[in-house]
Design a protein around this motif. Structure first.
Motif, PDB file in Angstrom:
ATOM      1  N   TYR A  24      44.218  -2.202 -12.166  1.00 16.26           N
ATOM      2  CA  TYR A  24      43.456  -1.149 -12.843  1.00 16.26           C
ATOM      3  C   TYR A  24      42.379  -1.810 -13.708  1.00 16.26           C
ATOM      4  CZ  TYR A  24      43.073   3.396 -15.334  1.00 16.26           C
ATOM      5  OH  TYR A  24      42.645   4.586 -15.869  1.00 16.26           O
ATOM      6  N   ASN A  42      41.428  -1.217 -16.529  1.00 16.21           N
ATOM      7  CA  ASN A  42      41.828  -1.329 -17.944  1.00 16.21           C
ATOM      8  C   ASN A  42      42.615  -2.627 -18.169  1.00 16.21           C
ATOM      9  OD1 ASN A  42      41.179   1.415 -17.384  1.00 16.21           O
ATOM     10  ND2 ASN A  42      42.267   2.070 -19.212  1.00 16.21           N
ATOM     11  N   MET A  73      35.771  -2.416 -20.777  1.00 15.94           N
ATOM     12  CA  MET A  73      34.608  -1.824 -20.094  1.00 15.94           C
ATOM     13  C   MET A  73      33.370  -2.693 -20.333  1.00 15.94           C
ATOM     14  SD  MET A  73      35.125   2.204 -20.996  1.00 15.94           S
ATOM     15  CE  MET A  73      36.605   3.074 -20.479  1.00 15.94           C
ATOM     16  N   ASP A  93      32.649   8.071 -16.431  1.00 16.19           N
ATOM     17  CA  ASP A  93      33.975   7.447 -16.431  1.00 16.19           C
ATOM     18  C   ASP A  93      33.818   5.936 -16.241  1.00 16.19           C
ATOM     19  OD1 ASP A  93      33.382   7.117 -13.730  1.00 16.19           O
ATOM     20  OD2 ASP A  93      34.936   8.464 -13.006  1.00 16.19           O
ATOM     21  N   GLU A 134      46.965   8.706 -15.853  1.00 12.45           N
ATOM     22  CA  GLU A 134      47.771   7.809 -16.709  1.00 12.45           C
ATOM     23  C   GLU A 134      48.965   8.529 -17.345  1.00 12.45           C
ATOM     24  OE1 GLU A 134      44.949   6.293 -19.525  1.00 12.45           O
ATOM     25  OE2 GLU A 134      43.825   5.203 -18.001  1.00 12.45           O
ATOM     26  N   HIS A 139      48.095   8.810 -23.257  1.00 20.18           N
ATOM     27  CA  HIS A 139      48.586   9.689 -22.187  1.00 20.18           C
ATOM     28  C   HIS A 139      50.103   9.686 -22.038  1.00 20.18           C
ATOM     29  CE1 HIS A 139      44.286   9.310 -21.132  1.00 20.18           C
ATOM     30  NE2 HIS A 139      44.454  10.556 -20.736  1.00 20.18           N
ATOM     31  N   GLY A 197      41.042  11.085 -12.476  1.00 18.14           N
ATOM     32  CA  GLY A 197      40.360  10.403 -13.562  1.00 18.14           C
ATOM     33  C   GLY A 197      39.452  11.396 -14.265  1.00 18.14           C
ATOM     34  N   THR A 198      38.764  10.930 -15.301  1.00 18.81           N
ATOM     35  CA  THR A 198      37.926  11.868 -16.064  1.00 18.81           C
ATOM     36  C   THR A 198      36.760  12.403 -15.228  1.00 18.81           C
ATOM     37  OG1 THR A 198      36.690  10.003 -16.990  1.00 18.81           O
ATOM     38  CG2 THR A 198      38.511  10.875 -18.310  1.00 18.81           C
TER      39      THR A 198
END
Ligand code: 13P
Ligand code: SF4
Length: 335
Positions: free
Chosen positions: A139, A141, A91, A67, A232, A207, A246-247
């Motif tokens: 976040y 992102n 990322m 993740d 999300e 999402h 989260g993942t």
């Protein structure tokens, strides 16, 4: 070469890749993964692969897999000279900020993120002026410029923990940019949006579109089903599932439980990987594709390793230095 190709086909089949596609696919993939893995060794490159990538990338060429949090953390320890990020731009930018002396690349010019695009550095400066003294919890992102304006970065893996720590010292917190994740966390923490937690209007285009009313229908069709959703997702959907995270959290949940069936409400790559990792478990698809994540292919990774120059990630040093303080705060508080 034929011997090497046969061995590569065997390796990929042992990883289960042949279970996901038509005959002939594995031989084509093997030719490309063989070449990518050779170039990686030659150039001392490491490939980071987010779990939303396709299994041919994750299993065929990925060195660091996970993740957003795990990839950022793993990147800090790599001895490679080059980081090829099979994930999205923010990322890779985070990897560059943590590794200023290394070359970092994304094998696509279209690997953005709707959340990252929802807020700018100027927006954060305005928010801070409107709410003086409130810490900005951001976040991961988001762009480097937004991180540079923030006090602490979080990922889906540690947002709840870090927000709890923040509330030990502050009555009110600004959380950007995901309004759904912010509202979901506010509910868990017993905080009121607009008062104790100031939210921004960003959403994830993947999402935000899941339909909460379908969860009940899936439960009727698959008795014993456990529904897991990414944080999300909108709050109405989160209220209808058994687990939010989260993942990384979702994968650990699947690994450590034994449900009759799992409904995975997130990007499709996650379910594909889960099926390959746990072939005996029953997964029900309720997934959507992220066009940004899926803009990366094995072919684009190969092209990048042959000619990397157009896709190098750069962050102005003054922004990188300030963003790193907020990212390091995350590592400190998440530990
Ligand atoms: P994770 O950190 O949970 O993998 O999430 C990243 C992401 O972009 C989810 O849409
Ligand atoms: Fe961004 Fe959503 Fe894609 Fe994740 S799934 S990278 S949050 S657009």
């Amino acid at each position: 070469m034929t011997g090497a190709l046969d061995n590569e086909i065997k390796r990929l089949m042992e990883l289960g890749l042949h279970r996901r596609c038509v005959e002939g696919y594995i031989a084509r993939v093997a030719g490309i993964t063989l070449e990518i893995n050779r170039l990686k060794r030659e150039k001392n490159a490491v490939i980071c692969a987010h779990v939303y990538q396709t299994p041919d990338i994750i299993l065929g060429i990925g060195d660091l897999v996970g993740d957003s949090y795990k990839l950022a953390d793993d990147c800090r320890r790599t001895a490679a000279d080059i980081i090829v990020f099979c994930g999205v731009h923010f990322m890779a930018e985070t990897a560059k900020i943590l590794n200023p002396s290394k070359k970092v690349y994304v094998p696509s010019g279209n690997a953005g993120c709707s959340l990252s695009e929802a807020v700018t550095g100027a927006d954060v400066r305005k928010l801070k002026a409107e709410h003086p003294g409130m810490p900005v919890v951001t976040y991961i992102n988001t762009s480097a410029e937004v991180k540079a304006e923030s006090d602490c970065i979080v990922t889906s893996a540690n947002a709840e923990k870090i927000l709890r720590r923040m509330y030990e010292k502050h009555e009110k917190v600004i959380f950007i940019p995901d309004r759904f994740m912010g509202a979901n966390l506010a509910k868990v923490l017993g905080k009121t949006p607009g008062k104790e937690i100031i939210l921004w209007n960003g959403t994830c285009i993947v999402h935000e579109k899941f339909d909460a009313s379908l969860i009940r229908l899936y439960r009727e069709k698959y008795p014993g089903l456990v529904a897991l959703a990414h944080a999300e997702c909108p709050s109405e959907l989160i209220s209808a599932v058994d687990f939010m995270g989260g993942t990384g959290d979702m994968m650990r949940y699947v690994e450590s439980t034994d449900a009759a069936a799992y409904l995975l409400v997130t990007e499709c790559g996650f379910g594909e990987l889960a099926k390959l990792r746990f072939p005996k478990k029953n997964f029900i698809a309720m997934c959507r594709l992220c066009p940004y994540m899926k803009s990366i292919t094995l072919e684009s990774v190969l092209a990048l390793l042959k000619d990397p120059s157009p896709q190098e990630i750069t962050v102005p040093p003054a922004i990188a230095a300030r963003a790193k303080i907020a990212i390091d705060k995350m590592f400190e508080l998440a530990a």
